[in-house]
Design a protein around this motif. Structure first.
Motif, mmCIF file in Angstrom:
data_model
loop_
_atom_site.group_PDB
_atom_site.id
_atom_site.type_symbol
_atom_site.label_atom_id
_atom_site.label_comp_id
_atom_site.label_asym_id
_atom_site.label_seq_id
_atom_site.Cartn_x
_atom_site.Cartn_y
_atom_site.Cartn_z
ATOM 1 N N GLU A 47 1.941 -7.444 12.265
ATOM 2 C CA GLU A 47 1.257 -6.898 11.093
ATOM 3 C C GLU A 47 0.872 -5.441 11.318
ATOM 4 N N SER A 48 0.359 -5.129 12.492
ATOM 5 C CA SER A 48 -0.045 -3.754 12.796
ATOM 6 C C SER A 48 1.157 -2.819 12.779
ATOM 7 N N LEU A 49 2.239 -3.247 13.386
ATOM 8 C CA LEU A 49 3.433 -2.403 13.417
ATOM 9 C C LEU A 49 4.057 -2.249 12.035
ATOM 10 N N ALA A 50 3.977 -3.289 11.227
ATOM 11 C CA ALA A 50 4.483 -3.177 9.859
ATOM 12 C C ALA A 50 3.665 -2.153 9.073
ATOM 13 N N PHE A 51 2.351 -2.145 9.295
ATOM 14 C CA PHE A 51 1.508 -1.163 8.623
ATOM 15 C C PHE A 51 1.825 0.242 9.114
ATOM 16 N N ARG A 55 3.184 3.454 6.964
ATOM 17 C CA ARG A 55 2.504 4.753 6.964
ATOM 18 C C ARG A 55 3.464 5.861 7.398
ATOM 19 N N CYS A 56 4.321 5.585 8.368
ATOM 20 C CA CYS A 56 5.300 6.592 8.791
ATOM 21 C C CYS A 56 6.285 6.899 7.668
ATOM 22 N N GLU A 57 6.666 5.887 6.910
ATOM 23 C CA GLU A 57 7.538 6.118 5.756
ATOM 24 C C GLU A 57 6.832 6.974 4.717
ATOM 25 N N GLN A 58 5.535 6.762 4.544
ATOM 26 C CA GLN A 58 4.771 7.603 3.624
ATOM 27 C C GLN A 58 4.680 9.040 4.143
ATOM 28 N N ASP A 59 4.580 9.221 5.467
ATOM 29 C CA ASP A 59 4.564 10.566 6.047
ATOM 30 C C ASP A 59 5.879 11.288 5.770
ATOM 31 N N VAL A 60 6.985 10.582 5.915
ATOM 32 C CA VAL A 60 8.292 11.172 5.628
ATOM 33 C C VAL A 60 8.393 11.543 4.150
ATOM 34 N N ARG A 84 -5.726 11.066 0.202
ATOM 35 C CA ARG A 84 -6.486 10.072 -0.552
ATOM 36 C C ARG A 84 -5.800 8.712 -0.490
ATOM 37 N N ASP A 85 -4.487 8.690 -0.685
ATOM 38 C CA ASP A 85 -3.740 7.431 -0.630
ATOM 39 C C ASP A 85 -3.759 6.825 0.770
ATOM 40 N N ALA A 86 -3.663 7.671 1.795
ATOM 41 C CA ALA A 86 -3.680 7.172 3.179
ATOM 42 C C ALA A 86 -5.036 6.558 3.520
ATOM 43 N N ALA A 87 -6.115 7.225 3.129
ATOM 44 C CA ALA A 87 -7.450 6.682 3.404
ATOM 45 C C ALA A 87 -7.649 5.352 2.690
ATOM 46 N N TYR A 90 -5.594 2.664 4.607
ATOM 47 C CA TYR A 90 -6.246 2.246 5.852
ATOM 48 C C TYR A 90 -7.446 1.348 5.565
ATOM 49 N N ALA A 91 -8.223 1.694 4.551
ATOM 50 C CA ALA A 91 -9.384 0.867 4.212
ATOM 51 C C ALA A 91 -8.951 -0.520 3.745
ATOM 52 N N ASN A 92 -7.911 -0.574 2.922
ATOM 53 C CA ASN A 92 -7.431 -1.880 2.446
ATOM 54 C C ASN A 92 -6.870 -2.718 3.589
ATOM 55 N N GLU A 93 -6.178 -2.091 4.523
ATOM 56 C CA GLU A 93 -5.569 -2.828 5.636
ATOM 57 C C GLU A 93 -6.632 -3.404 6.569
ATOM 58 N N THR A 94 -7.685 -2.645 6.831
ATOM 59 C CA THR A 94 -8.729 -3.151 7.729
ATOM 60 C C THR A 94 -9.590 -4.203 7.041
ATOM 61 N N ARG A 95 -9.638 -4.181 5.717
ATOM 62 C CA ARG A 95 -10.462 -5.140 4.986
ATOM 63 C C ARG A 95 -9.822 -6.515 4.897
ATOM 64 N N GLN A 96 -8.517 -6.588 4.788
ATOM 65 C CA GLN A 96 -7.876 -7.882 4.575
ATOM 66 C C GLN A 96 -7.607 -8.607 5.887
ATOM 67 N N PRO A 97 -7.712 -9.927 5.856
ATOM 68 C CA PRO A 97 -7.456 -10.712 7.077
ATOM 69 C C PRO A 97 -5.974 -10.682 7.436
ATOM 70 N N MET A 98 -5.693 -11.136 8.635
ATOM 71 C CA MET A 98 -4.311 -11.162 9.093
ATOM 72 C C MET A 98 -3.480 -12.049 8.186
ATOM 73 N N LYS A 99 -2.360 -11.529 7.736
ATOM 74 C CA LYS A 99 -1.481 -12.279 6.850
ATOM 75 C C LYS A 99 -0.700 -13.290 7.666
ATOM 76 N N LYS A 100 -0.431 -14.416 7.055
ATOM 77 C CA LYS A 100 0.363 -15.438 7.716
ATOM 78 C C LYS A 100 1.829 -15.251 7.312
ATOM 79 N N ARG A 101 2.544 -14.495 8.088
ATOM 80 C CA ARG A 101 3.961 -14.283 7.831
ATOM 81 C C ARG A 101 4.778 -15.140 8.765
ATOM 82 N N ARG A 102 5.929 -15.483 8.293
ATOM 83 C CA ARG A 102 6.855 -16.204 9.156
ATOM 84 C C ARG A 102 7.570 -15.207 10.040
#
Length: 106
Positions: A47-51, A55-60, A84-87, A90-102
């Motif tokens: 999940e962390s690496l996906a985020f 973010r790196c794609e947004q930087d590009v 503004r979008d990055a902040a 980051y706030a949304n990502e830290t707020r949500q619990p770990m997603k259950k992905r396969r």
């Protein structure tokens, strides 16, 4: 002079000693707990690496927008919107619990 040792299966050893079965069950429970912990840690890393990847794609995308921007006075607005979008992301990502992905099947 040689000695011949008869090998005993571990099952008969565990059945012959009263506390051995309990010890075996406790050891297996500890192994299962560790396996589940490692599995959850790997999911958290995914999940962390996906985020970070998003973010790196947004930087590009930001760099592309800055390069294609023909007017230099628009650069500040593009960068401010990006921050503004990055902040917010980051706030949304830290707020949500770990997603259950396969995990992807290999």
């Amino acid at each position: 002079m040689s000695y011949a040792f008869a090998s005993q299966p571990s099952v008969s050893l565990f059945n012959s000693v009263p506390f051995a079965q309990t010890s075996r069950t406790l050891a297996m429970a500890a192994v299962h707990i560790q396996a589940h912990s490692i599995k959850d840690l790997i999911r958290l890393q995914i999940e962390s690496l996906a985020f970070v990847q998003s973010r790196c794609e947004q930087d590009v995308k930001l760099i592309d927008e800055l390069v294609t921007s023909e007017k230099y006075h628009n650069t500040f607005g593009v960068y401010a919107e990006f921050c503004r979008d990055a902040a917010s992301a980051y706030a949304n990502e830290t707020r949500q619990p770990m997603k259950k992905r396969r995990l992807p099947a290999n």
